[in-house]
Design a protein around this motif. Structure first.
Motif, PDB file in Angstrom:
ATOM      1  N   LEU A 382      26.982  41.965  37.042  1.00 16.61           N
ATOM      2  CA  LEU A 382      27.739  41.532  38.500  1.00 16.61           C
ATOM      3  C   LEU A 382      28.435  40.353  38.584  1.00 16.61           C
ATOM      4  N   THR A 383      27.732  39.301  37.698  1.00 19.56           N
ATOM      5  CA  THR A 383      28.343  37.987  37.581  1.00 19.56           C
ATOM      6  C   THR A 383      29.506  37.818  37.134  1.00 19.56           C
ATOM      7  N   VAL A 384      29.833  38.635  35.979  1.00 20.10           N
ATOM      8  CA  VAL A 384      31.144  38.655  35.257  1.00 20.10           C
ATOM      9  C   VAL A 384      32.162  39.203  36.336  1.00 20.10           C
ATOM     10  N   TYR A 385      31.813  40.423  36.986  1.00 17.77           N
ATOM     11  CA  TYR A 385      32.981  40.838  37.904  1.00 17.77           C
ATOM     12  C   TYR A 385      33.295  39.701  38.957  1.00 17.77           C
ATOM     13  N   SER A 386      32.202  39.075  39.509  1.00 15.90           N
ATOM     14  CA  SER A 386      32.339  37.863  40.460  1.00 15.90           C
ATOM     15  C   SER A 386      33.414  36.863  40.110  1.00 15.90           C
ATOM     16  N   HIS A 387      32.967  36.542  38.426  1.00 16.30           N
ATOM     17  CA  HIS A 387      33.645  35.448  38.011  1.00 16.30           C
ATOM     18  C   HIS A 387      35.177  35.739  38.024  1.00 16.30           C
ATOM     19  N   LEU A 388      35.558  37.100  37.522  1.00 15.43           N
ATOM     20  CA  LEU A 388      37.068  37.516  37.573  1.00 15.43           C
ATOM     21  C   LEU A 388      37.604  37.499  38.754  1.00 15.43           C
ATOM     22  N   ALA A 389      36.841  38.204  39.757  1.00 13.53           N
ATOM     23  CA  ALA A 389      37.530  38.280  41.319  1.00 13.53           C
ATOM     24  C   ALA A 389      37.890  36.960  41.599  1.00 13.53           C
ATOM     25  N   LEU A 390      36.838  36.073  41.409  1.00 15.14           N
ATOM     26  CA  LEU A 390      37.214  34.754  42.097  1.00 15.14           C
ATOM     27  C   LEU A 390      38.229  33.968  41.526  1.00 15.14           C
ATOM     28  N   GLU A 391      38.564  34.194  40.228  1.00 19.62           N
ATOM     29  CA  GLU A 391      39.726  33.522  39.689  1.00 19.62           C
ATOM     30  C   GLU A 391      41.150  34.131  40.006  1.00 19.62           C
ATOM     31  N   LEU A 392      40.972  35.585  40.299  1.00 25.47           N
ATOM     32  CA  LEU A 392      42.197  36.278  40.937  1.00 25.47           C
ATOM     33  C   LEU A 392      42.480  35.635  42.382  1.00 25.47           C
ATOM     34  N   ILE A 393      41.279  35.491  43.248  1.00 20.41           N
ATOM     35  CA  ILE A 393      41.422  34.943  44.401  1.00 20.41           C
ATOM     36  C   ILE A 393      42.135  33.424  44.676  1.00 20.41           C
ATOM     37  N   ARG A 394      41.604  32.739  43.443  1.00 19.05           N
ATOM     38  CA  ARG A 394      42.127  31.435  43.304  1.00 19.05           C
ATOM     39  C   ARG A 394      43.651  31.397  42.960  1.00 19.05           C
ATOM     40  N   GLU A 395      43.929  32.436  42.041  1.00 13.32           N
ATOM     41  CA  GLU A 395      45.515  32.499  41.793  1.00 13.32           C
ATOM     42  C   GLU A 395      46.164  33.141  42.844  1.00 13.32           C
ATOM     43  N   GLY A 429      39.348  38.115  50.865  1.00 10.48           N
ATOM     44  CA  GLY A 429      39.343  36.936  49.617  1.00 10.48           C
ATOM     45  C   GLY A 429      37.951  35.999  49.947  1.00 10.48           C
ATOM     46  N   LYS A 430      37.840  35.751  51.400  1.00 16.03           N
ATOM     47  CA  LYS A 430      36.731  34.755  51.627  1.00 16.03           C
ATOM     48  C   LYS A 430      35.535  35.515  51.476  1.00 16.03           C
ATOM     49  N   GLU A 431      35.495  36.853  51.645  1.00 22.92           N
ATOM     50  CA  GLU A 431      34.138  37.711  51.440  1.00 22.92           C
ATOM     51  C   GLU A 431      33.668  37.692  50.120  1.00 22.92           C
ATOM     52  N   ILE A 432      34.812  37.840  49.206  1.00 22.40           N
ATOM     53  CA  ILE A 432      34.654  37.869  47.723  1.00 22.40           C
ATOM     54  C   ILE A 432      34.097  36.432  47.067  1.00 22.40           C
ATOM     55  N   GLU A 433      34.599  35.474  47.692  1.00 21.59           N
ATOM     56  CA  GLU A 433      34.156  34.027  47.646  1.00 21.59           C
ATOM     57  C   GLU A 433      32.840  33.846  48.034  1.00 21.59           C
ATOM     58  N   ASN A 434      32.394  34.293  49.352  1.00 15.68           N
ATOM     59  CA  ASN A 434      31.008  34.331  49.899  1.00 15.68           C
ATOM     60  C   ASN A 434      29.966  34.857  49.038  1.00 15.68           C
ATOM     61  N   GLU A 435      30.492  36.032  48.410  1.00 15.36           N
ATOM     62  CA  GLU A 435      29.518  36.860  47.556  1.00 15.36           C
ATOM     63  C   GLU A 435      28.977  36.242  46.154  1.00 15.36           C
ATOM     64  N   TYR A 439      28.878  40.482  43.681  1.00  9.85           N
ATOM     65  CA  TYR A 439      30.157  41.180  43.928  1.00  9.85           C
ATOM     66  C   TYR A 439      29.936  42.738  44.357  1.00  9.85           C
ATOM     67  N   VAL A 440      30.770  43.087  45.343  1.00 12.85           N
ATOM     68  CA  VAL A 440      30.608  44.378  46.206  1.00 12.85           C
ATOM     69  C   VAL A 440      31.854  45.238  46.047  1.00 12.85           C
ATOM     70  N   GLU A 441      31.756  46.324  45.963  1.00  8.69           N
ATOM     71  CA  GLU A 441      32.814  47.341  45.605  1.00  8.69           C
ATOM     72  C   GLU A 441      33.709  47.498  46.872  1.00  8.69           C
ATOM     73  N   ARG A 442      34.778  48.292  46.870  1.00  9.43           N
ATOM     74  CA  ARG A 442      35.840  48.215  47.731  1.00  9.43           C
ATOM     75  C   ARG A 442      35.211  48.858  49.168  1.00  9.43           C
ATOM     76  N   ASP A 443      34.428  49.788  49.165  1.00 10.85           N
ATOM     77  CA  ASP A 443      34.000  50.719  50.237  1.00 10.85           C
ATOM     78  C   ASP A 443      33.217  49.716  51.217  1.00 10.85           C
ATOM     79  N   VAL A 444      32.412  48.519  50.748  1.00 12.36           N
ATOM     80  CA  VAL A 444      32.016  47.449  51.831  1.00 12.36           C
ATOM     81  C   VAL A 444      33.010  46.971  52.408  1.00 12.36           C
ATOM     82  N   PHE A 445      34.008  46.483  51.942  1.00 11.33           N
ATOM     83  CA  PHE A 445      35.081  45.749  52.368  1.00 11.33           C
ATOM     84  C   PHE A 445      35.687  46.572  53.712  1.00 11.33           C
ATOM     85  N   LEU A 446      35.853  47.790  53.396  1.00 11.72           N
ATOM     86  CA  LEU A 446      36.487  48.735  54.458  1.00 11.72           C
ATOM     87  C   LEU A 446      35.594  48.920  55.682  1.00 11.72           C
TER      88      LEU A 446
END
Length: 455
Positions: A382-395, A429-435, A439-446
Motif C-alpha cells: 500500500l505504501t507504493v500505491y500511496s506514493h504513486l497517488a501522492l505524486e499524481l495529486i501533486r502534479e 485529493g486531500k483525503e489521499i494526502e491524509n491517508e 491508500y484506500v480504494e475508490r469505494d471508500v471515497f464514494l
C-alpha cells in the motif's frame, strides 16, 4: 375557516400533480413536517412568553399537548401544516408542470435554443433534422394548458425512459459529478446529463472486457460513424456506410436512448465537432491499450478524455468563451483526471489499465511494478500505491489553481456548481494526502462527506 380557503388550492394541486407527489411521498412529507414542527415549536415559545397572544374567540381551547406543545392551540399547528402542504405541493406541481412542458416540446420537436428549434431522432433506422422558425410566445401558454389536460400516462413514455437511462448512467457512474449536478441551474441539467451519458457510453464500449477486442473496435467504429453523422450538415452519412442498427441495439441497450437524448439536447449545435473528436480519440487510446510512458503522455491522455469534456461543458454554459477561459476549463479537466487516476490505481489495475507513467513507476525502484499492478494488484504494498497517488495529486495542483482562476470569469449562475465540482475532487485529493502512507480504494471515497464540499 382554514379549510375553507385552503382546500380549493390543495385540491387543484393534488389534481394536477397528485401522482407525481405520491411517487415522492417520503420527500414530500419530510418537506412538510420538518418546517411545520419547527414553526409550531417556535410559536409555542412565543405564546408561552406572551410575545403575542391568541384571542380566545378564534380558538377552540384544544392544545397540542399530545406532541409536547401544551401552549400551542391546535388551530395554530393546523395553520402551519396546511400552509406548508400548499407550499410543498405547489412546488411539486410546478416541477411536474415544467417537466411535462419540456416533454410536450420535445414531442413536437420544438426544444428552443437561441432562435432555432431543432428535432433529430435516431429511431433505429431513420435520422432527420429540421429547423423551424421561431414560434410566438403564445405557444408556451398552449403547452401550459395542455399540461393540465394530460396525465402522466398520456405522455410519450419513450422520452421518459430515454431520459431515465441517461440519468442513471450519470448517478451510477459518478457519485462526485452527480453531487455537483444538484447545484447547476435547472435549465442546463438535461444538456449535462446527455453529455455525461454519451461519455459513459463511449467509455463503456472501449473498456468492456467482456467483449473481444475486435467486437469493441467494430462497435466503436459504428459509434464514430453515427457521431460524424450527427455533427454533419447533411444527414446522409449513415446511409453510405455499413451500419447494423439491430446489432447495436442488441449488444449495447443504452445506445439508442443515449444517442436520442444527445440529439434532443442539441449538443451537435452547441459543442464543436473537434471537441467531440478529441474525446473519442481518448477512448481509442484505451481501446488500443497504449502505454503511458511519461508525464507528457499522461497529460496528453488527460487532455483527450477530460479537457475535452471541460471544454464541452464550457460550450454548454457560454456560447463564445475567450481563450483564457477555455484554457482554465481544459486545465480543470486535467486536474480532475489526475485525481481520478490517483484515486483509481487499484480499480483500474483490476480491469487491466494503468495510467501511472512508466517514469513514475520506475522512481519507486520496485522491479516489474507495472506487471505486478496489472496481474496481481494485491501483491503491491500500500505504501507504493500511496506514493504513486501522492505524486499524481501533486502534479494536479497547478491545474487546480488555473481552474480556480477561470471560475471567477464564468457567469455567476455557473460559478457555484463548477467551484463545487472542483472542491469535491480537491477533497478527494486531500483525503489521499491524509491517508499517506496508506491508500484506500475508490469505494471508500464514494462514501465520504463529499456533499460537504457543496457550498
Amino acid at each position: 375557516m382554514i379549510l375553507w380557503w385552503s382546500c380549493p388550492i390543495l385540491f387543484i394541486e393534488w389534481w394536477y400533480a397528485g401522482a407525481y407527489i405520491f411517487a415522492r411521498i417520503r420527500l414530500a412529507l419530510s418537506c412538510i413536517l420538518i418546517p411545520t414542527i419547527y414553526l409550531a415549536y417556535v410559536d409555542q415559545i412565543a405564546i408561552r412568553d406572551r410575545i403575542w397572544v391568541i384571542e380566545e374567540p378564534t380558538c377552540t381551547g384544544i392544545t397540542m399537548r399530545v406532541i409536547g406543545l401544551g401552549d400551542l392551540p391546535v388551530e395554530e399547528f393546523f395553520f402551519f401544516l396546511v400552509t406548508n402542504c400548499m407550499v410543498v405541493c405547489g412546488y411539486f406541481a410546478f416541477e411536474r408542470g415544467e417537466s411535462v412542458i419540456r416533454i410536450l416540446m420535445t414531442e413536437d420537436g420544438k426544444r428552443k435554443r437561441d432562435d432555432l428549434y431543432f428535432d433529430k431522432t435516431f429511431d433505429g433506422e431513420v435520422a432527420t433534422r429540421s429547423a423551424l422558425s421561431k414560434k410566438p410566445n403564445y405557444q408556451l401558454v398552449q403547452y401550459v394548458v395542455q399540461s393540465f389536460s394530460k396525465s402522466d400516462s398520456d405522455l410519450d413514455q419513450s422520452l421518459i425512459k430515454d431520459f431515465s437511462v441517461s440519468y442513471h448512467a450519470l448517478v451510477e457512474g459518478s457519485k462526485s459529478f452527480s453531487a455537483a449536478l444538484k447545484v447547476f441551474p435547472d435549465h442546463i441539467h438535461f444538456d449535462i446529463i446527455a453529455l455525461y451519458a454519451f461519455c459513459r457510453l463511449s467509455d463503456d464500449i472501449a473498456d468492456d472486457e467482456k467483449r473481444g477486442l475486435n467486437e469493441r473496435k467494430e462497435l466503436f467504429r459504428m459509434l464514430t460513424i453515427i457521431v460524424d453523422d450527427i455533427w454533419s450538415e447533411d444527414m446522409g452519412l449513415h446511409e453510405k456506410v455499413e451500419l447494423s442498427w439491430s446489432h447495436l441495439k442488441s449488444v449495447v441497450p443504452m445506445f439508442g436512448p443515449v444517442m436520442r437524448n444527445l440529439v434532443r439536447a442539441g449538443l451537435y449545435r452547441k459543442i464543436p465537432k473537434d471537441v467531440i473528436a478529441e474525446l473519442l480519440s481518448g477512448y481509442e487510446w484505451d481501446l488500443e491499450s497504449k502505454c503511458i510512458e511519461t508525464n507528457e503522455d499522461l497529460i496528453l491522455y488527460a487532455n483527450k478524455v477530460a479537457s475535452s469534456v471541460g471544454e464541452a461543458m464550457l460550450c454548454l454554459m457560454i456560447n463564445r468563451a475567450d481563450k483564457d477561459l477555455q484554457k482554465s476549463a481544459r486545465d480543470m479537466g486535467v486536474a480532475l483526471q489526475l485525481v481520478n487516476c490517483a484515486r483509481d490505481i487499484i480499480t483500474d489495475a483490476k480491469i487491466g489499465r494503468c495510467y501511472v507513467p512508466t517514469t513514475l513507476l520506475e522512481s519507486t525502484f520496485v522491479p516489474d511494478l507495472r506487471k505486478s499492478l496489472l496481474h496481481d494488484p494485491s501483491s503491491v504494498p500500500l505504501t507504493v500505491y500511496s506514493h504513486l497517488a501522492l505524486e499524481l495529486i501533486r502534479e494536479s495542483k497547478p491545474y487546480q489553481e488555473s481552474a480556480k482562476e477561470g471560475i471567477s470569469k464564468l457567469p455567476r449562475m455557473y460559478r457555484r456548481p463548477i467551484r463545487s465540482a472542483l472542491r469535491i475532487y480537491m477533497g478527494i485529493g486531500k483525503e489521499i494526502e491524509n491517508e499517506y502512507p496508506g491508500y484506500v480504494e475508490r469505494d471508500v471515497f464514494l462514501k465520504g462527506p463529499q456533499f460537504g464540499q457543496l457550498d
